[in-house]
Design a protein around this motif. Structure first.
Motif, PDB file in Angstrom:
ATOM      1  N   THR A 159       0.907  -1.033  -0.119  1.00 11.82           N
ATOM      2  CA  THR A 159       0.056  -0.159  -0.005  1.00 11.82           C
ATOM      3  C   THR A 159       1.070   1.232  -0.037  1.00 11.82           C
ATOM      4  O   THR A 159       2.184   1.322   0.533  1.00 11.82           O
ATOM      5  CB  THR A 159      -1.010   0.229   1.100  1.00 11.82           C
ATOM      6  OG1 THR A 159      -0.263  -0.101   2.309  1.00 11.82           O
ATOM      7  CG2 THR A 159      -1.811  -1.198   1.387  1.00 11.82           C
ATOM      8  N   THR A 211       0.988   5.605   0.644  1.00 11.66           N
ATOM      9  CA  THR A 211       0.240   6.809   1.309  1.00 11.66           C
ATOM     10  C   THR A 211       1.203   8.128   0.823  1.00 11.66           C
ATOM     11  O   THR A 211       2.426   8.051   0.750  1.00 11.66           O
ATOM     12  CB  THR A 211       0.285   6.924   2.645  1.00 11.66           C
ATOM     13  OG1 THR A 211      -0.570   5.851   3.216  1.00 11.66           O
ATOM     14  CG2 THR A 211      -0.477   8.252   3.193  1.00 11.66           C
ATOM     15  N   LEU A 232      -3.333  10.213  -1.342  1.00  7.90           N
ATOM     16  CA  LEU A 232      -3.586   8.765  -1.281  1.00  7.90           C
ATOM     17  C   LEU A 232      -3.366   8.258   0.183  1.00  7.90           C
ATOM     18  O   LEU A 232      -2.239   8.719   0.676  1.00  7.90           O
ATOM     19  CB  LEU A 232      -2.959   7.857  -2.222  1.00  7.90           C
ATOM     20  CG  LEU A 232      -2.946   8.256  -3.710  1.00  7.90           C
ATOM     21  CD1 LEU A 232      -2.478   7.334  -4.610  1.00  7.90           C
ATOM     22  CD2 LEU A 232      -4.719   8.338  -4.000  1.00  7.90           C
ATOM     23  N   MET A 280      -3.510   3.190  -0.257  1.00  7.22           N
ATOM     24  CA  MET A 280      -4.043   2.646  -1.731  1.00  7.22           C
ATOM     25  C   MET A 280      -3.282   1.372  -2.009  1.00  7.22           C
ATOM     26  O   MET A 280      -1.900   1.295  -1.983  1.00  7.22           O
ATOM     27  CB  MET A 280      -3.662   3.692  -2.964  1.00  7.22           C
ATOM     28  CG  MET A 280      -4.154   3.389  -4.144  1.00  7.22           C
ATOM     29  SD  MET A 280      -5.896   3.292  -4.361  1.00  7.22           S
ATOM     30  CE  MET A 280      -6.655   5.120  -4.472  1.00  7.22           C
ATOM     31  N   LEU A 332      -1.283   0.930  -9.472  1.00 11.92           N
ATOM     32  CA  LEU A 332      -2.358   1.148  -8.259  1.00 11.92           C
ATOM     33  C   LEU A 332      -3.828   0.314  -8.679  1.00 11.92           C
ATOM     34  O   LEU A 332      -4.245   0.548  -9.869  1.00 11.92           O
ATOM     35  CB  LEU A 332      -2.708   2.588  -8.414  1.00 11.92           C
ATOM     36  CG  LEU A 332      -1.464   3.618  -8.051  1.00 11.92           C
ATOM     37  CD1 LEU A 332      -1.985   5.005  -8.300  1.00 11.92           C
ATOM     38  CD2 LEU A 332      -0.833   3.323  -6.675  1.00 11.92           C
ATOM     39  N   TRP A 345      -7.044   0.733  -7.854  1.00 14.96           N
ATOM     40  CA  TRP A 345      -7.722   1.908  -7.591  1.00 14.96           C
ATOM     41  C   TRP A 345      -8.874   1.658  -6.914  1.00 14.96           C
ATOM     42  O   TRP A 345      -9.903   0.816  -7.342  1.00 14.96           O
ATOM     43  CB  TRP A 345      -8.064   3.034  -8.457  1.00 14.96           C
ATOM     44  CG  TRP A 345      -8.332   4.086  -8.323  1.00 14.96           C
ATOM     45  CD1 TRP A 345      -9.726   4.559  -8.199  1.00 14.96           C
ATOM     46  CD2 TRP A 345      -7.568   5.387  -7.985  1.00 14.96           C
ATOM     47  NE1 TRP A 345      -9.772   5.966  -7.581  1.00 14.96           N
ATOM     48  CE2 TRP A 345      -8.287   6.392  -7.697  1.00 14.96           C
ATOM     49  CE3 TRP A 345      -6.027   5.619  -7.995  1.00 14.96           C
ATOM     50  CZ2 TRP A 345      -7.848   7.703  -7.530  1.00 14.96           C
ATOM     51  CZ3 TRP A 345      -5.684   6.539  -7.606  1.00 14.96           C
ATOM     52  CH2 TRP A 345      -6.363   7.963  -7.414  1.00 14.96           C
ATOM     53  N   GLN A 346      -9.042   2.237  -5.475  1.00 12.48           N
ATOM     54  CA  GLN A 346     -10.254   2.217  -4.547  1.00 12.48           C
ATOM     55  C   GLN A 346     -10.544   3.689  -4.306  1.00 12.48           C
ATOM     56  O   GLN A 346      -9.738   4.193  -3.468  1.00 12.48           O
ATOM     57  CB  GLN A 346      -9.949   1.289  -3.534  1.00 12.48           C
ATOM     58  CG  GLN A 346      -9.712  -0.137  -3.982  1.00 12.48           C
ATOM     59  CD  GLN A 346      -9.526  -1.108  -2.866  1.00 12.48           C
ATOM     60  OE1 GLN A 346      -9.771  -0.753  -1.684  1.00 12.48           O
ATOM     61  NE2 GLN A 346      -8.834  -2.165  -3.056  1.00 12.48           N
ATOM     62  N   ASP A 347     -11.743   3.995  -4.565  1.00 13.25           N
ATOM     63  CA  ASP A 347     -11.885   5.505  -4.296  1.00 13.25           C
ATOM     64  C   ASP A 347     -11.960   5.798  -2.952  1.00 13.25           C
ATOM     65  O   ASP A 347     -11.719   6.939  -2.305  1.00 13.25           O
ATOM     66  CB  ASP A 347     -13.420   5.897  -4.783  1.00 13.25           C
ATOM     67  CG  ASP A 347     -13.371   6.062  -6.475  1.00 13.25           C
ATOM     68  OD1 ASP A 347     -12.202   6.339  -6.850  1.00 13.25           O
ATOM     69  OD2 ASP A 347     -14.224   6.284  -6.913  1.00 13.25           O
ATOM     70  N   HIS A 405      -9.751   5.200  -0.758  1.00 11.87           N
ATOM     71  CA  HIS A 405      -8.350   5.422  -0.225  1.00 11.87           C
ATOM     72  C   HIS A 405      -7.866   6.828  -0.994  1.00 11.87           C
ATOM     73  O   HIS A 405      -6.442   7.207  -1.094  1.00 11.87           O
ATOM     74  CB  HIS A 405      -7.336   4.259  -0.842  1.00 11.87           C
ATOM     75  CG  HIS A 405      -7.721   3.296   0.052  1.00 11.87           C
ATOM     76  ND1 HIS A 405      -7.387   2.852   1.453  1.00 11.87           N
ATOM     77  CD2 HIS A 405      -8.223   1.937  -0.298  1.00 11.87           C
ATOM     78  CE1 HIS A 405      -7.863   1.730   1.614  1.00 11.87           C
ATOM     79  NE2 HIS A 405      -8.301   0.988   0.698  1.00 11.87           N
ATOM     80  N   ALA A 406      -8.519   7.534  -1.638  1.00 16.60           N
ATOM     81  CA  ALA A 406      -8.076   8.781  -2.390  1.00 16.60           C
ATOM     82  C   ALA A 406      -9.236   9.938  -2.159  1.00 16.60           C
ATOM     83  O   ALA A 406     -10.347   9.695  -1.951  1.00 16.60           O
ATOM     84  CB  ALA A 406      -7.998   8.471  -3.869  1.00 16.60           C
TER      85      ALA A 406
END
Length: 459
Positions: A213, A215, A290, A293, A301, A303-305, A307-308
């Motif tokens: 992950t 950040t 992020l 993420m 990435l 992507w998962q919303d 985490h952003a």
């Protein structure tokens, strides 16, 4: 960026590609009774100094004698993939020299949790039958034999990668039957699909990517949009500045969706937006913050919303000038080492422009770099004219026998003012007249399709 390094020849590259081409010629007629034994010898010689040497030499000998088994075909496929991997590494190393950017270290892959030896063996058997028949020997009976194998693989989540490859490969072959009537055989493409498929049938090869992950702050550079009659993909190239203060790294975020063939141009963004909020940040020229993420070791990435969140304004050209030169390039998984997959973000300025809008090239310090104008998507304001009048460019370096540049964004002069024009400017929505018109047409087409689908379901 040292563009002179992109024009200098790379030692051994031509010989490696010649060995692959020679083996691909053997696959055209088939491996059951190979007519061009020299192609087998060339492939074996190409890996003579590697750990594969003994296995491939034996496989070439057995195949030339018409006595090869599946294990020998696997060895030949491994040799072909290894040679292309060496080409990939040599080209990527040259790009690294030209850009001066550091490269990431290789990471271990995680063993696959679910092995399906019977399904993998069935897939390997079909691919071996293909190799024996050769591309000129394919027929509908041979191709249809893959159907039960593909169906069984699709039913297992852990084998979807293999299933999708075989499904697409079989569809291409079926559309080309009978092979004896083919005027032109896509030898390299089919050789790629066959050799990759053979290796994926080996237990453990389709290992899961190492996951982690991240950040930090994500700074988008541009969007590469790929369009097919029934699918579309947007891949956002960006630089990640980790919160812990370590070196920035190049990352990607991708989304792929099915699409009707009636939705084209800017309308494609309507299909992609709901699945990747990052597209809005690209359009607005914003960064994204992020937190946790998911990311693969290769810099993709997942992507998962949640985490952003949208961040501060971030100009892509400022990122390219200041942060991109220090960004670390992620390592590439062994099975993905193929020159066709190379797409390295770069920044150029102070170049000259040669040619017309159909065949452009940039010149820097007397060196010429071809521009891939055919890769410019219709779903954005970037045009060959804007590129031809530009003074700075963010793009992707690709390689197809020579280094070429795919522009993602340019700085050009509009009414005596420097203006940035991005290929993905309409990704999150637009007020541009042409974009609005195309989006409305796509909305109308989608509404018609939904109405027709609803009518069919009601029946």
């Amino acid at each position: 960026m040292r563009t002179d390094l992109l024009t200098d020849p790379i030692t051994g590259l031509d010989e490696a590609l010649a060995a692959v081409d020679a083996f691909d010629d053997v696959l055209v007629a088939g491996l059951l009774r190979p007519q061009k034994i020299a192609g087998l010898i060339e492939l074996a010689d190409a890996v003579a100094g590697s750990p594969l040497a003994a296995r491939v030499a034996e496989a070439a000998e057995k195949t030339a004698a018409g006595a090869a088994g599946e294990e020998h075909f696997v060895s030949l496929a491994a040799a072909r993939v290894a040679v292309f991997g060496s080409v990939h590494d040599a080209v990527l190393a040259r790009i690294g020299e030209a850009t001066g950017r550091p490269s990431g270290e290789d990471t271990d892959r995680q063993p696959s949790e679910t092995e399906m030896p019977n399904l993998l063996a069935a897939a390997r058997s079909w691919l071996s039958d293909l190799a024996r028949a050769g591309w000129q020997g394919i027929d509908h009976d041979l191709i249809s034999a893959s159907a039960p194998v593909i169906s069984a693989l699709l039913a297992e989540p852990g084998s979807r990668r293999m299933a999708v490859l075989l499904d697409g490969f079989a569809a291409e072959l079926a559309a080309s039957c009978p092979g004896a009537a083919l005027e032109r055989v896509p030898v390299r493409r089919w050789g790629d699909l066959w050799s990759r498929g053979m290796l994926l049938t080996l237990p453990g090869v389709a290992a899961a990517q190492a996951m982690g992950t991240v950040t930090g702050r994500l700074l988008p550079l541009g969007v590469d949009l790929l369009e097919h009659a029934t699918a579309a993909q947007a891949q956002v190239h960006a630089v990640l500045e980790p919160e812990d203060g370590t070196a920035p790294r190049l990352v990607r975020a991708s989304v792929t969706v099915p699409k009707p063939d009636t939705i084209i141009g800017a309308g494609i963004w309507q299909l992609l937006r709901p699945h990747l909020s990052l597209l809005a940040a690209v359009s607005e020229g914003r960064s994204m913050d992020l937190v946790g993420m998911p990311v693969t070791a290769e810099g993709d990435l997942l992507w998962q919303d949640e985490h952003a969140r949208l961040g501060e304004p971030a100009d892509a050209f400022s990122t390219a000038r200041v942060v991109l030169p220090k960004a670390v390039t992620s390592a590439v998984a062994p099975l993905d080492r193929h020159p066709v997959r190379i797409a390295v973000p770069v920044f150029l300025e102070g170049y000259g422009v040669e040619g017309d809008e159909e065949a452009l090239s940039f010149t820097l310090a007397g060196n010429r770099l071809s521009v891939e104008v055919d890769r410019i998507p219709a779903a954005g304001p970037l045009t060959p004219k804007a590129i031809a009048t530009s003074s700075a460019c963010i793009g992707l370096i690709r390689w197809d026998g020579e280094f070429r540049l795919q522009p993602l964004a340019v700085e050009t002069t509009v009414r005596k003012k420097t203006t940035a024009v991005h290929a993905g400017a309409w990704a999150g929505g637009t007020e541009d007249k042409a974009g609005v018109k195309a989006e409305k047409a796509a909305t109308d087409a989608a509404a018609v399709l939904r109405e027709r689908a609803g009518r069919l379901l009601r029946k």
